[in-house]
Scaffold this motif. Sequence first.
Motif, PDB file in Angstrom:
ATOM      1  N   ASN A  28      38.203  -1.147  11.086  1.00 29.20           N
ATOM      2  CA  ASN A  28      37.327  -0.125  10.510  1.00 29.20           C
ATOM      3  C   ASN A  28      37.688   1.289  10.952  1.00 29.20           C
ATOM      4  OD1 ASN A  28      35.809  -1.981   9.062  1.00 29.20           O
ATOM      5  ND2 ASN A  28      34.318  -2.272  10.716  1.00 29.20           N
ATOM      6  N   ALA A  29      38.342   1.414  12.108  1.00 22.97           N
ATOM      7  CA  ALA A  29      38.689   2.751  12.598  1.00 22.97           C
ATOM      8  C   ALA A  29      39.963   3.288  11.958  1.00 22.97           C
ATOM      9  CB  ALA A  29      38.849   2.728  14.120  1.00 22.97           C
ATOM     10  N   THR A  30      40.708   2.435  11.269  1.00 22.97           N
ATOM     11  CA  THR A  30      41.935   2.899  10.614  1.00 22.97           C
ATOM     12  C   THR A  30      41.590   3.593   9.307  1.00 22.97           C
ATOM     13  OG1 THR A  30      42.219   0.775   9.477  1.00 22.97           O
ATOM     14  CG2 THR A  30      43.331   1.052  11.591  1.00 22.97           C
ATOM     15  N   ASP A  31      42.408   4.558   8.948  1.00 24.86           N
ATOM     16  CA  ASP A  31      42.249   5.267   7.676  1.00 24.86           C
ATOM     17  C   ASP A  31      43.084   4.527   6.635  1.00 24.86           C
ATOM     18  OD1 ASP A  31      42.160   6.933   5.518  1.00 24.86           O
ATOM     19  OD2 ASP A  31      42.710   8.755   6.616  1.00 24.86           O
ATOM     20  N   ALA A  32      42.418   3.810   5.752  1.00 24.73           N
ATOM     21  CA  ALA A  32      43.117   2.969   4.779  1.00 24.73           C
ATOM     22  C   ALA A  32      43.924   3.767   3.773  1.00 24.73           C
ATOM     23  CB  ALA A  32      42.116   2.083   4.044  1.00 24.73           C
ATOM     24  N   THR A  33      43.760   5.093   3.756  1.00 24.80           N
ATOM     25  CA  THR A  33      44.518   5.905   2.798  1.00 24.80           C
ATOM     26  C   THR A  33      45.870   6.331   3.361  1.00 24.80           C
ATOM     27  OG1 THR A  33      43.560   8.001   3.568  1.00 24.80           O
ATOM     28  CG2 THR A  33      42.347   6.788   1.871  1.00 24.80           C
ATOM     29  N   THR A  34      46.095   6.100   4.649  1.00 20.79           N
ATOM     30  CA  THR A  34      47.353   6.517   5.273  1.00 20.79           C
ATOM     31  C   THR A  34      48.321   5.346   5.368  1.00 20.79           C
ATOM     32  OG1 THR A  34      46.613   5.995   7.526  1.00 20.79           O
ATOM     33  CG2 THR A  34      46.071   8.185   6.658  1.00 20.79           C
ATOM     34  N   THR A  35      49.594   5.679   5.520  1.00 20.78           N
ATOM     35  CA  THR A  35      50.612   4.635   5.677  1.00 20.78           C
ATOM     36  C   THR A  35      50.331   3.800   6.917  1.00 20.78           C
ATOM     37  OG1 THR A  35      52.305   5.968   4.577  1.00 20.78           O
ATOM     38  CG2 THR A  35      53.077   4.194   6.008  1.00 20.78           C
ATOM     39  N   PHE A  36      49.992   4.469   8.015  1.00 23.62           N
ATOM     40  CA  PHE A  36      49.705   3.736   9.247  1.00 23.62           C
ATOM     41  C   PHE A  36      48.509   2.811   9.064  1.00 23.62           C
ATOM     42  CE2 PHE A  36      47.169   3.528  13.197  1.00 23.62           C
ATOM     43  CZ  PHE A  36      48.032   2.764  13.962  1.00 23.62           C
ATOM     44  N   GLY A  37      47.467   3.299   8.397  1.00 24.00           N
ATOM     45  CA  GLY A  37      46.282   2.471   8.188  1.00 24.00           C
ATOM     46  C   GLY A  37      46.597   1.210   7.408  1.00 24.00           C
ATOM     47  N   LYS A  38      47.413   1.343   6.377  1.00 25.79           N
ATOM     48  CA  LYS A  38      47.791   0.175   5.571  1.00 25.79           C
ATOM     49  C   LYS A  38      48.637  -0.800   6.390  1.00 25.79           C
ATOM     50  CE  LYS A  38      47.706   2.482   1.035  1.00 25.79           C
ATOM     51  NZ  LYS A  38      47.189   3.793   1.477  1.00 25.79           N
ATOM     52  N   ILE A  39      49.583  -0.247   7.160  1.00 21.03           N
ATOM     53  CA  ILE A  39      50.442  -1.112   7.971  1.00 21.03           C
ATOM     54  C   ILE A  39      49.618  -1.875   9.000  1.00 21.03           C
ATOM     55  CG2 ILE A  39      52.267  -1.134   9.712  1.00 21.03           C
ATOM     56  CD1 ILE A  39      53.614   1.131   8.289  1.00 21.03           C
ATOM     57  N   LEU A  89      44.192   6.460  16.794  1.00 21.02           N
ATOM     58  CA  LEU A  89      43.349   5.299  16.508  1.00 21.02           C
ATOM     59  C   LEU A  89      42.390   5.023  17.664  1.00 21.02           C
ATOM     60  CD1 LEU A  89      42.502   2.846  14.874  1.00 21.02           C
ATOM     61  CD2 LEU A  89      44.479   1.609  15.791  1.00 21.02           C
ATOM     62  N   ASP A  90      42.887   5.078  18.894  1.00 16.64           N
ATOM     63  CA  ASP A  90      42.017   4.851  20.052  1.00 16.64           C
ATOM     64  C   ASP A  90      40.897   5.886  20.101  1.00 16.64           C
ATOM     65  OD1 ASP A  90      43.354   2.617  20.975  1.00 16.64           O
ATOM     66  OD2 ASP A  90      44.717   3.758  22.250  1.00 16.64           O
ATOM     67  N   ALA A  91      41.238   7.136  19.758  1.00 15.38           N
ATOM     68  CA  ALA A  91      40.221   8.190  19.742  1.00 15.38           C
ATOM     69  C   ALA A  91      39.188   7.919  18.655  1.00 15.38           C
ATOM     70  CB  ALA A  91      40.883   9.548  19.524  1.00 15.38           C
ATOM     71  N   ALA A  92      39.640   7.435  17.498  1.00  6.49           N
ATOM     72  CA  ALA A  92      38.719   7.134  16.399  1.00  6.49           C
ATOM     73  C   ALA A  92      37.784   5.984  16.772  1.00  6.49           C
ATOM     74  CB  ALA A  92      39.512   6.786  15.144  1.00  6.49           C
ATOM     75  N   ILE A  93      38.320   4.979  17.470  1.00  4.81           N
ATOM     76  CA  ILE A  93      37.485   3.851  17.902  1.00  4.81           C
ATOM     77  C   ILE A  93      36.399   4.333  18.857  1.00  4.81           C
ATOM     78  CG2 ILE A  93      37.480   1.708  19.246  1.00  4.81           C
ATOM     79  CD1 ILE A  93      40.294   1.161  18.154  1.00  4.81           C
TER      80      ILE A  93
END
Length: 432
Positions: A220-231, A319-323
């Motif tokens: 849930n903390a990943t941004d699904a619109t970014t390449t990293f989020g999808k990966i 990502l850790d900061a977003a979590i």
Amino acid sequence: MKLTQRVVDQLACPAGRKDALYFDDDQKGLGVRVTSAGTRSYVLQFTIDGQRRRLPIGSASGIGLAQAREAARAYLGKAAQGIDPAVERKAKVKAARERKEREQFTLSRFIDDWAALHLATRRPKYREEAQRSLRHAFARHLDRPAEDLTRRHVVDTFDRLASAGHPAMAAATKRVGSALFRWGMARGRIATNPFDRIPIAIPPPRDRTPTSVEIVEIWNATDATTTFGKILRFMVATGCRREEAAQLRWREVDLDNATWALPAARSKNGEFVLRPIAVQAVEILRSLLPNLGNPRPEALVFPSDGRGFSGWSKAKTSLDAAILDRRRSASEAAGENPATVEAMPAWRFHDLRRAFAAQLQALGVAMPVTERLLGHVGSTQTGLMRVYQTHEYQQEQRSAVHLWSTRLQGLLDPPPAGSAQVIPIARKGSRQ
């Protein structure tokens, strides 16, 4: 012949002869060799141990008669002491050549030769990582002759890595460095191995396994619109290695049959891996198609500046900061003090594979099936079993992926409180 500088400059080779030798009356043994082409050079003729020897001194166009006489006297002095100046000169030339070769055979060139001649048959991933780790750790020594890399240099490098919090990197670099120098010794290029028997702390094996709650937090903390989020979400859904996801090509996936054919050249164990993938992974891949139309088979699924994704460290920090931000927001919404909220315990991307395996085990999936879904082909078999047990567990893998897909969906979108739900029975000792 009474030689003077003028006489030397006017000496000529008699017609019909290839060369001629004119000896100096003033300096015993000194002569001028003149060729039919008009070149003139000084030579010294002397006797040592009963053998007549002739030693070139130099071109007459480069040194004068006085210099030639001085050199002749020095060489004759050595001969009088029983030292053969011709042999001595050859030894000096050989030493100079070997010194030049030694200086040119730098650590950087040593690594290049090792990669080209020895690592060519190894897995591309190992070949790349072995070179990268050595060049990174010993960057300040790459231009140094390989023979000059000492145990002190190696120890200092490992101490620096350990002090910076990278003991695992130090241990891995020691393994490849020792392999490099063993290969060099076997080929006669290196005399000693500075990596041999250097004590180094072996980091304990990692046992961090993200829990079900943490898997949801990471997703849930990943941004699904970014390449990293999808990966990252693809990694959670498939349990694959980060490099396998970052270098994924469209030709490897069959979305209609929900399968992934990982070529041997990209798998860690160098074997072809065919495995089914979860619904969530297929959905991630299908979400990319509207913007791509009909992608080329060799194109990267998750490109980043035209190459495979590489910004792992920076993305992990974000990502850790977003979590942590989401944890604090949830705490504040619950009327608690967000300042007391702790960050998620340290984890690495590879821990997602361990979480994937733990979830499958909790669902009752057999270990051979789990191993194949992780790409560990044949890792649980030895001896005759590995030779004759060729069952690929394709149906079992598909059933396991279905269980995991259902489980993951339940974690990400839990049913309303009080509603009936079917939860697979976990085996004793399994971790949810």
